[in-house]
Structures are given as structure tokens and as C-alpha cells.
Write an enzyme that holds these catalytic residues in place. Structure first.
Site, mmCIF file in Angstrom:
data_model
loop_
_atom_site.group_PDB
_atom_site.id
_atom_site.type_symbol
_atom_site.label_atom_id
_atom_site.label_comp_id
_atom_site.label_asym_id
_atom_site.label_seq_id
_atom_site.Cartn_x
_atom_site.Cartn_y
_atom_site.Cartn_z
ATOM 1 N N LEU A 1 0.797 -1.231 0.000
ATOM 2 C CA LEU A 1 0.000 0.000 0.000
ATOM 3 C C LEU A 1 0.829 1.280 0.000
ATOM 4 O O LEU A 1 0.539 2.214 0.741
ATOM 5 C CB LEU A 1 -0.974 0.012 1.194
ATOM 6 C CG LEU A 1 -2.050 -1.060 1.191
ATOM 7 C CD1 LEU A 1 -2.881 -0.975 2.465
ATOM 8 C CD2 LEU A 1 -2.973 -0.919 -0.016
ATOM 9 N N CYS B 1 -6.254 -6.682 1.954
ATOM 10 C CA CYS B 1 -4.860 -6.578 1.522
ATOM 11 C C CYS B 1 -3.974 -7.549 2.296
ATOM 12 O O CYS B 1 -3.879 -7.463 3.519
ATOM 13 C CB CYS B 1 -4.326 -5.173 1.693
ATOM 14 S SG CYS B 1 -2.650 -5.033 1.045
HETATM 15 C C1 FMN Z 1 0.790 -4.383 -7.815
HETATM 16 C C2 FMN Z 1 -0.589 -4.579 -7.257
HETATM 17 C C3 FMN Z 1 -1.082 -3.683 -6.317
HETATM 18 C C4 FMN Z 1 -2.356 -3.846 -5.776
HETATM 19 N N1 FMN Z 1 -2.838 -2.934 -4.875
HETATM 20 C C5 FMN Z 1 -4.103 -3.057 -4.391
HETATM 21 C C6 FMN Z 1 -4.649 -2.077 -3.510
HETATM 22 O O1 FMN Z 1 -4.008 -1.076 -3.174
HETATM 23 N N2 FMN Z 1 -5.917 -2.268 -3.031
HETATM 24 C C7 FMN Z 1 -6.684 -3.357 -3.404
HETATM 25 O O2 FMN Z 1 -7.813 -3.483 -2.955
HETATM 26 N N3 FMN Z 1 -6.191 -4.282 -4.267
HETATM 27 C C8 FMN Z 1 -4.944 -4.146 -4.752
HETATM 28 N N4 FMN Z 1 -4.456 -5.079 -5.640
HETATM 29 C C9 FMN Z 1 -5.310 -6.213 -6.058
HETATM 30 C C10 FMN Z 1 -5.970 -5.935 -7.408
HETATM 31 O O3 FMN Z 1 -6.802 -4.782 -7.357
HETATM 32 C C11 FMN Z 1 -6.833 -7.162 -7.831
HETATM 33 O O4 FMN Z 1 -7.830 -7.405 -6.868
HETATM 34 C C12 FMN Z 1 -5.998 -8.430 -7.995
HETATM 35 O O5 FMN Z 1 -4.711 -8.128 -8.512
HETATM 36 C C13 FMN Z 1 -6.670 -9.477 -8.899
HETATM 37 O O6 FMN Z 1 -6.940 -8.968 -10.173
HETATM 38 P P1 FMN Z 1 -5.929 -9.129 -11.450
HETATM 39 O O7 FMN Z 1 -5.585 -10.576 -11.540
HETATM 40 O O8 FMN Z 1 -6.701 -8.590 -12.619
HETATM 41 O O9 FMN Z 1 -4.731 -8.291 -11.124
HETATM 42 C C14 FMN Z 1 -3.164 -4.943 -6.188
HETATM 43 C C15 FMN Z 1 -2.660 -5.850 -7.130
HETATM 44 C C16 FMN Z 1 -1.399 -5.678 -7.668
HETATM 45 C C17 FMN Z 1 -0.902 -6.662 -8.696
#
Ligand code: FMN
Length: 286
Positions: free
Chosen positions: A56, A113
Site C-alpha cells: 500500500l 490486503c
Molecule cells: C501491484 C498490485 C497492487 C495492488 N494494490 C491493491 C490495492 O491497493 N488495493 C486493493 O484493494 N487491491 C490491490 N491489488 C489487487 C488488485 O486490485 C486485484 O484485486 C488483484 O490483482 C486481482 O486482479 P488481477 O488478476 O486482474 O490483477 C493490487 C494488485 C497488484 C498486482
């Protein structure tokens, strides 16, 4: 929508494509105070996925309101601010600060998170604490609230029911799955914080099953997320019961991915002669 933490504050991408065409932008996870995040390395590529332990890193809510919200206020695309805290009080203070700020259309409450020491996913792993945070945020703000769930729990459906009953306007899922990468040359975990959150295509089947189960258990809209890289993935989530989808990790290899997914969904609808996306929501549910 874009998925939190993978699209910055939206401003970075506005030079690359017309972000105003998107359904919504969910910005970086935001905390009361600025955070520097976890020690490096914080990213590791895995088979069909990505492990991250960013922790975060963000500018804090005061700078967000001062520097980013005024820009968002001029945009057509709604911006949803993703918030995270270590106590219920942190979440209500954040919601209170964001309430009524021009340029902010909603709050996504991250109770999922895996990359911070206290709070975060702990709230999302148990129905009572998940409901407590949801009710506290809901009673503090007039903005619509999305509650984002963690897959790192034994029964995500119970958590979803609890947050829906506590007043969530919508539920987004899933956040990342806890994972690890070991560097065999150093004999140590590669990530600075040892474990991280797995995202990308590797988690799509898990996310899809969870969306299917949650959408069958709650009345509020469900927003699907996890490994979506193309329109066909988005359609799968919609057929599982999601009313909208978020695109995260795919953006790191293709910055236009959120728009490509949207256009892919539109093309599918045209090809199938579907006039309203509502006709497809939950189509795979028997
Ligand atoms: C680098 C990175 C940072 C992330 N930061 C947050 C965040 O600050 N808050 C949150 O709720 N999810 C965060 N996520 C999770 C993503 O929003 C998402 O829920 C998760 O990556 C699954 O989706 P995807 O496979 O399309 O990435 C983060 C994911 C990644 C890869």
C-alpha cells in the site's frame, strides 16, 4: 473498471488511451497517512501470474484530496477511491475525509490486503469484523460503498453475506491470493516480505468460482476481478453473475487492457445480438 493498485491515480494512463471511455477508475489503495510500502523486491513474475508485496505505498488521503480529486472532478469517468486501514477507526476517518469531495464518486473498502502487518485482510477473513468495518463506513459517508473481499478465507460466501447485510452497496472480489517465490540461488524467499499476493491469469478460475458462489448468495451487485485480460474473460465473469468487472495485472503488459476488455465485451454482445448486458449477467447459472 480498473482494479485498485494497478492503475495509479488514472492520471498516468490518460496520455496512453481515452480513459474517459471506461466504466470507472478505482485508484490506488489509500491510507490516512502516506506509506512507503514494503522492502524491495516487491514483485516476482510466476507462471501465468504476478506476486506482489507492495504494501500500500501511497500519498495518503490528504494529498489525494488536494492533488488528485480536483483533476478527477473534470473527468466524465467516475473515480472510486480504494481505502485501507489498520483499525475500524482508520476506515471511518478515511470515509469521513472523502465524503462530499468533488471528483470522488464512491469508496471501495479494501478489507483484503495481504501485504500489510495489521488490519487489511484480517478484517476480511471473518464475517463479524468484515460487517463491523462495512457498517462503520456506510454510516459515515453518503458515497456508494463497494467492499472488496479476500479469497484468503475459508468461506467467502459467509463474508459476502455479512457485508451485504451490513450495508455494502456492491461487493468486489477477489483480491490477491497469498503466495511465495523462493530464490534457489540465495536459498531465501525472493520477496522482501517473504510472501506476497498472487494475481493475473493464474487466479482466474478461482476468482470465477468465488464470484459464481457469491453472486448466488447476495442481492447486491457483484464486481468480478482476477486474471481478466480479454473481453472473453470479462464475459465469463458476467455470465457467472458479476454486474461489472475490474482489470488489474493485465494492465502491466498492456496498458490499454481495461479498454480492450470493455471493447471485447461490446464486440461479443454485437456478435450474439445482445442489446443489454443484463441479459448476460448470471447466464451461466442454472
Ligand atoms: C501491484 C498490485 C497492487 C495492488 N494494490 C491493491 C490495492 O491497493 N488495493 C486493493 O484493494 N487491491 C490491490 N491489488 C489487487 C488488485 O486490485 C486485484 O484485486 C488483484 O490483482 C486481482 O486482479 P488481477 O488478476 O486482474 O490483477 C493490487 C494488485 C497488484 C498486482
Amino acid at each position: 473498471m480498473t482494479a485498485a493498485g494497478t492503475f495509479g491515480y488514472g492520471t498516468e494512463y490518460s496520455q496512453i488511451f481515452d480513459i474517459q471511455k471506461l466504466g470507472a477508475i478505482v485508484c490506488k489503495g489509500t491510507t490516512l497517512e502516506p506509506r512507503e510500502g514494503n522492502p524491495q523486491p516487491r514483485l516476482a513474475e510466476t507462471a501465468s501470474g504476478l506476486l506482489n508485496s507492495i504494501g500500500l505505498q501511497n500519498i495518503g488521503v490528504k494529498a489525494l484530496i488536494k492533488e488528485k480529486a480536483p483533476l478527477w472532478a473534470g473527468w466524465r469517468v467516475p473515480v472510486i477511491v480504494n481505502i485501507a486501514g489498520e483499525t475500524v477507526d482508520d476506515y471511518t476517518k478515511l470515509a469521513n475525509e472523502l465524503d462530499g469531495v468533488a471528483g470522488i464518486s464512491g469508496i471501495e473498502v479494501n478489507i483484503s490486503c495481504p501485504n500489510i502487518k495489521a488490519g487489511g485482510a484480517e478484517f476480511g477473513a471473518n464475517p463479524e469484523s468484515a460487517a463491523r468495518v462495512t457498517a462503520a463506513v456506510k454510516s459515515t459517508t453518503s458515497l456508494p460503498i463497494l467492499v472488496k473481499l479476500t479469497p484468503n478465507t475459508s468461506d467467502i460466501v459467509k463474508i459476502a453475506i455479512a457485508v451485504a447485510e451490513a450495508g455494502a452497496d456492491a461487493i468486489s472480489l477477489i483480491n490477491t491470493l497469498k503466495g511465495m517465490y523462493i530464490d534457489i540461488t540465495t536459498h531465501r524467499p525472493l520477496l522482501g516480505r517473504k510472501t506476497g499476493g498472487l494475481s493475473g491469469p493464474a487466479i482466474k478460475p478461482i476468482a470465477l468460482a468465488m464470484v459464481y458462489e457469491v453472486a448466488g448468495a447476495v442481492e447486491v451487485p457483484v464486481i468480478g476481478c482476477g486474471g481478466i485480460t480479454a473481453g472473453s474473460d470479462g464475459i465469463e465473469f458476467i455470465m457467472a453473475g458479476a454486474s461489472a468487472v475490474q482489470v488489474g495485472t493485465a494492465t502491466f503488459t498492456n496498458p490499454r487492457a481495461p479498454l480492450d476488455v470493455l471493447e471485447g465485451i461490446e464486440q461479443f454482445m454485437k456478435k450474439e445480438g445482445v442489446k443489454d448486458i443484463a441479459e448476460l449477467i448470471g447466464a451461466a447459472r442454472g
